[in-house]
Design a protein around this motif. Structure first.
Motif, mmCIF file in Angstrom:
data_model
loop_
_atom_site.group_PDB
_atom_site.id
_atom_site.type_symbol
_atom_site.label_atom_id
_atom_site.label_comp_id
_atom_site.label_asym_id
_atom_site.label_seq_id
_atom_site.Cartn_x
_atom_site.Cartn_y
_atom_site.Cartn_z
ATOM 1 N N THR A 1 1.073 -0.835 -0.194
ATOM 2 C CA THR A 1 -0.247 -0.113 0.021
ATOM 3 C C THR A 1 0.919 1.390 0.115
ATOM 4 O OG1 THR A 1 -0.449 0.248 2.332
ATOM 5 C CG2 THR A 1 -1.995 -1.330 0.988
ATOM 6 N N GLY A 2 0.100 2.120 0.241
ATOM 7 C CA GLY A 2 1.032 3.755 0.099
ATOM 8 C C GLY A 2 2.050 3.761 1.261
ATOM 9 N N ASN A 3 2.437 4.987 1.275
ATOM 10 C CA ASN A 3 3.580 5.310 2.288
ATOM 11 C C ASN A 3 2.946 6.066 3.450
ATOM 12 O OD1 ASN A 3 4.646 6.188 0.283
ATOM 13 N ND2 ASN A 3 6.453 5.619 0.948
ATOM 14 N N VAL A 4 3.659 5.586 4.448
ATOM 15 C CA VAL A 4 2.680 6.301 5.666
ATOM 16 C C VAL A 4 1.893 7.609 5.393
ATOM 17 C CG1 VAL A 4 4.764 6.776 6.707
ATOM 18 C CG2 VAL A 4 3.055 6.928 8.397
ATOM 19 N N ALA A 5 1.085 8.377 5.833
ATOM 20 C CA ALA A 5 0.742 8.879 5.480
ATOM 21 C C ALA A 5 1.427 10.491 6.573
ATOM 22 C CB ALA A 5 -1.206 9.570 5.786
ATOM 23 N N THR A 6 1.695 11.622 5.318
ATOM 24 C CA THR A 6 2.208 12.682 5.980
ATOM 25 C C THR A 6 1.456 13.251 7.312
ATOM 26 O OG1 THR A 6 3.002 13.106 4.219
ATOM 27 C CG2 THR A 6 2.945 14.816 5.351
#
Ligand SMILES: CC(C)(COP(=O)([O-])OP(=O)([O-])OC[C@H]1O[C@@H](n2cnc3c(N)ncnc32)[C@H](O)[C@@H]1OP(=O)([O-])[O-])[C@@H](O)C(=O)NCCC(=O)NCCSC(=O)C[C@@](C)(O)CC(=O)[O-]
Length: 302
Positions: A247-252
């Motif tokens: 999945t995506g990167n950790v959310a900013t």
């Protein structure tokens, strides 16, 4: 161990976040995202990449994005470049900072950039020479530091070896990527403990995908190891085209919430960040991947 007083967030949403999207995204929407992120106080934004459009079609318009963003003083706008050709294209687009990317596992290196780890490092040499000539700073990435989608586990000593090579050729910082997002806090501490034996910890960064929901725990573990630079992606956008299921990167937004709670300075405005993330999610017609953004927006609707 004392936690760092300041942390720098490297916003990779416009590149790592969008590179995996199948639907076309207009240059105007990409530009708006980058401008929204700089307005929110992000001081480092990875805007795009100069890679083969056959391999990663979504990044094909990166030069136009660079031409149209409103560059703000004090903000670094960077691009990913896999070889000299990519570097020259980035230079022509006025890019002042680039990143090279190697892998810690042979199989991922082949799938991602079609060559062995050793060949990839050789390809970077002329790029590094050209970057030095033009005064362009180069950041390095090592992928698959907490596991490879093809080869399984990768020894921290192997990661240290690739990271050392990137430093030796002139990268000023190396970001260690948990590409498949499977690592745990224990793995993370061991990783930085081993890599940090040879490389000063202030020159290392953490890049965590959140596939197994461990990214924030891994960032906290990294902070305890003295790491103070983290890559993240607004609204948790992303995934790697060559790591299926990741999945995506950790959310900013989620990282910012963690850091705010620890009293660690970043200079980022949460409300503006959440607006930036929600806007791009509306464009992409997908749910916001940040739990903090979702909770905040739901509260505002009440
Ligand atoms: C590296 C290559 C180019 C090798 O690809 P190749 O096929 O081995 O290379 P080639 O030199 O034989 O070139 C093939 C074609 O690509 C062109 N080409 C060659 N170089 C470029 C360039 N720079 N820009 C534009 N075009 C280029 C070249 O001109 C030729 O065009 P053709 O003759 O077929 O029309 C290819 O494998 C590639 O572009 N891969 C993209 C990899 C990528 O972007 N992956 C995602 C980013 S990495 C990542 O997400 C991980 C990270 C960083 O976030 C950290 C983490 O989470 O782990």
């Amino acid at each position: 161990m004392n936690l760092p007083k300041q942390v720098r967030l490297v916003e990779v949403g416009p590149r790592d976040g969008l590179q995996n999207e199948k639907q076309p995204i207009s240059v105007a929407d990409k530009v708006r995202l980058v401008d929204d992120l700089s307005a929110a106080g992000l001081s480092y934004i990875e805007v795009g990449s100069f890679v083969s459009p056959k391999w990663v079609p979504q990044m094909a318009g990166s030069a136009e994005v660079f031409a149209q963003i409103q560059q703000q003083p004090g903000v670094t706008y960077a691009a990913l470049t896999p070889n000299l050709r990519g570097f020259e294209a980035a230079l022509e687009a006025g890019v002042k900072e680039v990143a090279v990317f190697a892998a810690a596992s042979e199989a991922f290196s082949q799938k991602n950039i079609n060559c062995s780890i050793a060949e990839s490092l050789e390809r970077f040499v002329p790029l590094m020479v050209a970057a030095k000539q033009h005064g362009v700073r180069v950041r390095g990435y090592v992928s698959c530091v907490l596991g490879c989608p093809y080869d399984g586990s990768v020894a921290p000593e192997q990661i240290a070896l690739v990271a050392r090579e990137l430093f030796a050729m002139g990268c000023y910082e190396v970001s260690l990527g948990d590409t498949i997002g499977a690592g745990t806090a224990g793995d993370t501490r061991r990783l930085f403990e081993v890599v940090g034996r040879d490389i000063p910890r202030e020159k290392l960064a953490g890049h965590f995908h959140d596939t197994y929901g461990q990214a924030l725990a891994n960032i906290y573990a990294s902070l305890l190891e003295g790491i103070s630079v983290f890559d993240s992606s607004v609204a948790g956008l992303g995934g790697c085209p060559y790591a299926k299921g990741a999945t995506g990167n950790v959310a900013t937004e989620d990282v910012l919430y963690l850091l705010n709670g620890l009293g660690i300075e970043t200079g980022i405005d949460m409300d503006k960040l959440i607006s930036a993330g929600q806007r791009i999610c509306t464009v992409l017609d997908k749910p916001n991947g940040s739990r903090v953004a979702r909770a905040t927006l739901a509260r505002q609707l009440r």
